[in-house]
Design an enzyme around this catalytic site. Structure first.
Site, short mmCIF file in Angstrom:
data_model
loop_
_atom_site.label_atom_id
_atom_site.label_comp_id
_atom_site.label_asym_id
_atom_site.label_seq_id
_atom_site.Cartn_x
_atom_site.Cartn_y
_atom_site.Cartn_z
N ASP A 142 33.95 21.93 7.88
CA ASP A 142 34.69 22.89 8.68
C ASP A 142 35.91 23.45 7.95
O ASP A 142 36.41 24.51 8.31
CB ASP A 142 35.16 22.25 10.00
CG ASP A 142 34.00 21.76 10.84
OD1 ASP A 142 33.08 22.57 11.07
OD2 ASP A 142 34.00 20.59 11.25
N HIS A 177 35.91 12.70 9.08
CA HIS A 177 34.67 12.91 9.83
C HIS A 177 34.30 11.63 10.53
O HIS A 177 34.57 10.53 10.04
CB HIS A 177 33.54 13.34 8.89
CG HIS A 177 32.36 13.91 9.59
ND1 HIS A 177 31.35 13.12 10.11
CD2 HIS A 177 32.01 15.19 9.88
CE1 HIS A 177 30.44 13.89 10.67
NE2 HIS A 177 30.81 15.14 10.56
#
Length: 432
Positions: A366, A308
């Site tokens: 995700d 991320h």
């Protein structure tokens, strides 16, 4: 308390400048660089704004190293366990958790703003049958300003509140209409007797010819996903909403800009990319080969759903959503889902690989969200739309905070120019 400053010296001119250091309540302090251009005639250079604080905000705090996400000071883990998306929406908008009376009034207001104008609903008939739902949603949201122009005075607090309730209430109706248009099915009107996520599922899946029963586990899973996606500080789409809103444009245009930014595969489309990746891997036996390709910088193969931009530790949202993924698949009789089993094995192998450990590439939100969406029947083309529904709350909260700030200025990033120096126009006949 002594004001901290950072002193810089321009050796070429021997000029000095003092830059104030501003502390936050938690997290890193920031250096106020405004005097740099005024005193030394220079800008800072920060491609992607990875080290730039573009605003002051009291909404969301992220500690990427520690894996912390706070909404108005509350850990997202606590809200995911004990709260609801509607209550989290109130928290983000107002800064405090609501009383019973406040949440009842807020919920009632949202439920009674869910319908959209019939003329607006007919807009969908102008789109091609295979139009992407995000294209339809962004266009229809932008066009709302033509229907609700009576309450778009951005400097009127009451009108800002009406806008907030309207867009939060109507975005699921718009999203469901986009889905129905793609299927060629009749539009399904909202039901005020259902909660926020149950109402969305009803509008997505109900048909006039038979009754539809909302699966409570599917509604619970959707509610959890919406809580986890409600806000995430100054990400690309939120920054887009703020930048567009700083011009004084109407709020529907600002939210439509955020939807368009979210559409990018590097932002809101990552969960869809995870499923595509898992299908490309195919079987557990192919994982080692795939990971070898992912580590080869010349292969253009990416490990989607890991790592991320902000989190350098485990994404706190991924831990929560992983448990829900198990629950949903077990409840729906899909515990043997091959993609889910493949995802678990991929996670296990990647987390034992020194290459990914050294780079702190852990699963993010995700990685599992697309599997949950798929399990409850939401097509991939709608994944980013689901994200947009949840993130609308955060966008509105940031827009309201910015507009109410007396120090608000129109956003105007600068650049370092590397093009040609001044040159004079030459007649076409004299050009080489």
């Amino acid at each position: 308390m002594t004001q901290k400053t950072l002193e810089l010296v321009d050796r070429a001119s021997d000029r000095k400048v003092s830059l104030p250091v501003r502390p936050g309540t938690i997290g890193p302090s920031v250096v106020d660089i405004a005097p740099l251009n005024r005193e030394l005639g220079v800008f800072t250079y920060d491609p992607g704004f990875g080290a730039t604080a573009a605003c002051e905000s009291r909404i969301t705090y992220i500690d990427g190293d520690a894996g912390v996400l706070l909404y108005r000071g509350y850990p997202v883990e606590q809200l995911a366990e004990k709260s609801t998306f509607t209550e989290v929406a109130y928290l983000l908008l107002h800064g405090e958790l609501p009383s019973r009376k406040q949440i009842d009034e807020f919920t009632s207001s949202i439920r009674h703003h869910t319908m959209i104008n019939e003329s607006l609903l007919r807009f969908f008939n102008g789109f091609h049958y295979d139009a992407h739902p995000m294209a339809m949603v962004s266009a229809v949201v932008a066009s709302m300003s033509a229907f609700y122009h009576d309450t778009m005075d951005i400097y009127n607090p009451r009108q800002r509140e009406i806008f907030a309730h309207r867009i939060i209430a109507k975005i699921p109706t718009i999203a469901a209409a986009a889905h129905k248009h793609a299927l060629g099915q009749p539009y399904v009107y909202p039901r005020n007797d259902l909660d926020y996520c149950s109402n969305l599922l009803h509008m997505l899946y109900a048909v006039p010819c038979e009754p539809y029963e909302v699966d409570p586990v599917a509604a619970q899973a959707l509610d959890l996903l919406f809580i986890l996606h409600a806000d995430h500080e100054q990400n690309a789409s939120t920054s887009t909403v703020r930048l567009a809103g700083s011009t004084g444009t109407n709020p529907y245009a600002a939210i439509a800009a955020g939807i368009s930014a979210l559409w990018g595969p590097a932002h809101g489309g990552a969960n869809e990319a995870v499923l595509t990746m898992l299908e490309q891997i195919g079987t557990v036996d192919n994982i080692p080969k795939f990971l070898s390709q992912a580590k080869d910088k010349t292969s253009h193969v990416r490990l989607m759903g890991f790592g991320h931009r902000v989190y350098k530790n485990f994404d706190p949202r991924a831990k929560i959503i992983r448990e829900m993924c198990h629950k949903v698949l077990s409840r729906l009789g899909r515990s043997d889902n091959p993609l889910f089993e493949l995802a678990l094995r991929l996670e296990e192998i990647a987390l034992q690989d020194e290459y990914f450990i050294e780079r702190k590439l852990y699963p993010n939100v995700d990685f599992y969200s697309g599997i949950i969406y798929s399990a409850i029947g939401i097509p991939r083309s709608m994944f980013t739309v689901m994200f947009a529904i949840a993130r609308t709350v955060g966008w509105v909260a940031h827009w309201q905070e910015m507009i109410a700030d007396p120090a608000m200025r129109i956003g105007r990033p600068r650049q370092i120019y590397t093009g040609p120096t001044r040159r004079d126009y030459r007649e076409i006949g004299s050009r080489a």
